[in-house]
Scaffold this motif. Structure first.
Motif, PDB file in Angstrom:
ATOM      1  N   HIS A   1      43.089  34.576  30.195  1.00  0.00           N
ATOM      2  CA  HIS A   1      43.182  35.786  31.011  1.00  0.00           C
ATOM      3  C   HIS A   1      44.630  36.091  31.408  1.00  0.00           C
TER       4      HIS A   1
ATOM      5  N   HIS B   1      37.373  31.574  31.245  1.00  0.00           N
ATOM      6  CA  HIS B   1      38.091  32.847  31.302  1.00  0.00           C
ATOM      7  C   HIS B   1      37.576  33.672  32.474  1.00  0.00           C
TER       8      HIS B   1
ATOM      9  N   THR C   1      36.511  36.902  34.679  1.00  0.00           N
ATOM     10  CA  THR C   1      35.813  38.144  34.346  1.00  0.00           C
ATOM     11  C   THR C   1      35.562  38.965  35.600  1.00  0.00           C
TER      12      THR C   1
ATOM     13  N   ASP D   1      32.829  40.825  35.517  1.00  0.00           N
ATOM     14  CA  ASP D   1      31.369  40.940  35.490  1.00  0.00           C
ATOM     15  C   ASP D   1      30.792  40.261  36.729  1.00  0.00           C
TER      16      ASP D   1
ATOM     17  N   MET E   1      41.307  40.603  33.013  1.00  0.00           N
ATOM     18  CA  MET E   1      39.890  40.249  33.079  1.00  0.00           C
ATOM     19  C   MET E   1      39.198  40.718  31.793  1.00  0.00           C
ATOM     20  N   ARG E   2      38.202  39.960  31.326  1.00  0.00           N
ATOM     21  CA  ARG E   2      37.483  40.361  30.117  1.00  0.00           C
ATOM     22  C   ARG E   2      35.985  40.206  30.329  1.00  0.00           C
ATOM     23  N   SER E   3      35.231  40.985  29.544  1.00  0.00           N
ATOM     24  CA  SER E   3      33.772  40.968  29.625  1.00  0.00           C
ATOM     25  C   SER E   3      33.214  39.790  28.834  1.00  0.00           C
ATOM     26  N   HIS E   4      31.899  39.588  28.962  1.00  0.00           N
ATOM     27  CA  HIS E   4      31.231  38.513  28.226  1.00  0.00           C
ATOM     28  C   HIS E   4      31.445  38.690  26.723  1.00  0.00           C
TER      29      HIS E   4
ATOM     30  N   VAL F   1      35.054  37.763  25.725  1.00  0.00           N
ATOM     31  CA  VAL F   1      35.316  36.316  25.756  1.00  0.00           C
ATOM     32  C   VAL F   1      34.587  35.630  24.611  1.00  0.00           C
TER      33      VAL F   1
ATOM     34  N   TYR G   1      28.413  31.771  33.102  1.00  0.00           N
ATOM     35  CA  TYR G   1      29.254  31.559  34.278  1.00  0.00           C
ATOM     36  C   TYR G   1      29.506  30.070  34.424  1.00  0.00           C
TER      37      TYR G   1
ATOM     38  N   TYR H   1      33.682  32.961  32.833  1.00  0.00           N
ATOM     39  CA  TYR H   1      32.805  32.451  31.786  1.00  0.00           C
ATOM     40  C   TYR H   1      33.373  31.154  31.231  1.00  0.00           C
TER      41      TYR H   1
END
Length: 266
Positions: free
Chosen positions: A162, A191, A193, A195, A217-220, A223, A239, A259
């Protein structure tokens, strides 16, 4: 402030560092006033942050124990940060006293402390390098002296990516590491997130723009792409509180907004 004796001359002690802020969250002592002030601002906006960071560290320890149970005795920890209690080599050697570990970080303070901590330990190495410079990492003399890359290695990228923007193509970088590692190697990754906690993101990301390592930040789904070419082990990408927990998980695992997963290179 007065420069402490342990801080290398090239380190800017007036600009916060993500590595030193993380050290503060974990209860470490290798941080400066500017780092503690940034951490306090972040905690004021998001009181759960120390618990979240400690939870991420707990995932790392569980994943190292898992890899050790699969017979892996070599670990390459990139973005290792400042050494604190419960390092990879300590956890791995609880399972196998002969385990070998190389720590890699771009932060000079993290590297200086790792070298001081591990001086005289021939089964560990410390490298100052950037994750994205794959050749510099894998061809480093310390890596070659400690690890046998013809045998399986656990590659750790814990709370690292991240801090790597899309412009640096982190998925392609990980693919290069994957292709260089022997079959049976594992990727251990966590990472951050947004979310589950979108209301917390903007202020937190803004704080990290003050450092040399701004946060993405990144989504599921984003990642998950980092595991291309790896077979995810159970329970998959979840998670991090849900990844093979030692204790029962509370009702809202998304309150630990990161995640985590472990993948195997076949």
């Amino acid at each position: 402030m007065t420069r402490p004796a342990w801080a290398p001359r090239e380190v800017d002690i007036d600009r916060p560092s993500a590595a030193r802020v993380y050290d503060y969250y974990l209860g470490g002592s290798h941080n400066f006033a500017v780092d503690r002030e940034m951490a306090r601002q972040a905690i004021a906006d998001w009181p759960d942050l120390p618990r979240i960071m400690q939870g991420n560290r707990a995932f790392m320890r569980r994943a190292v124990r898992y890899c050790s149970a699969q017979g892996i005795d070599q670990f390459l920890d990139i973005g290792s940060g400042i050494p604190t209690a419960g390092n990879v080599h300590e956890v791995a050697r609880e399972e196998n006293p002969e385990a070998r570990v190389v720590y890699v970080d771009v932060d000079p303070v993290a590297v200086a402390h790792a070298r001081a901590l591990l001086e005289g330990d021939e089964r560990t190495g410390v490298v100052r390098a950037d994750l994205c410079d794959v050749d510099a990492v894998l061809d480093d003399a310390a890596v070659r002296a400690v690890l046998d890359l013809d045998r399986p290695v656990a590659l750790l990228a814990v709370a690292l990516l991240h801090f790597v923007g899309d412009d640096r193509r982190p998925a392609e970088v990980l693919a290069r590491y994957r292709d260089a590692l022997a079959p049976g190697s594992h990727l251990v990754l966590s990472h951050a997130t947004a979310d589950g906690v979108p209301e917390r993101v903007d202020d937190h990301v803004a704080l990290y723009r003050r450092t040399d390592t701004p946060m993405s930040m990144r989504s599921h789904a984003e990642v998950l792409r980092f595991f291309d070419g790896f077979s995810l082990v159970e329970p998959g990408l979840v998670y991090f509180a849900l990844w093979r927990p030692d204790d029962p998980v509370g009702d809202r695992p998304e309150r630990s907004p990161g995640y985590a997963g472990v993948g195997r290179r076949d």
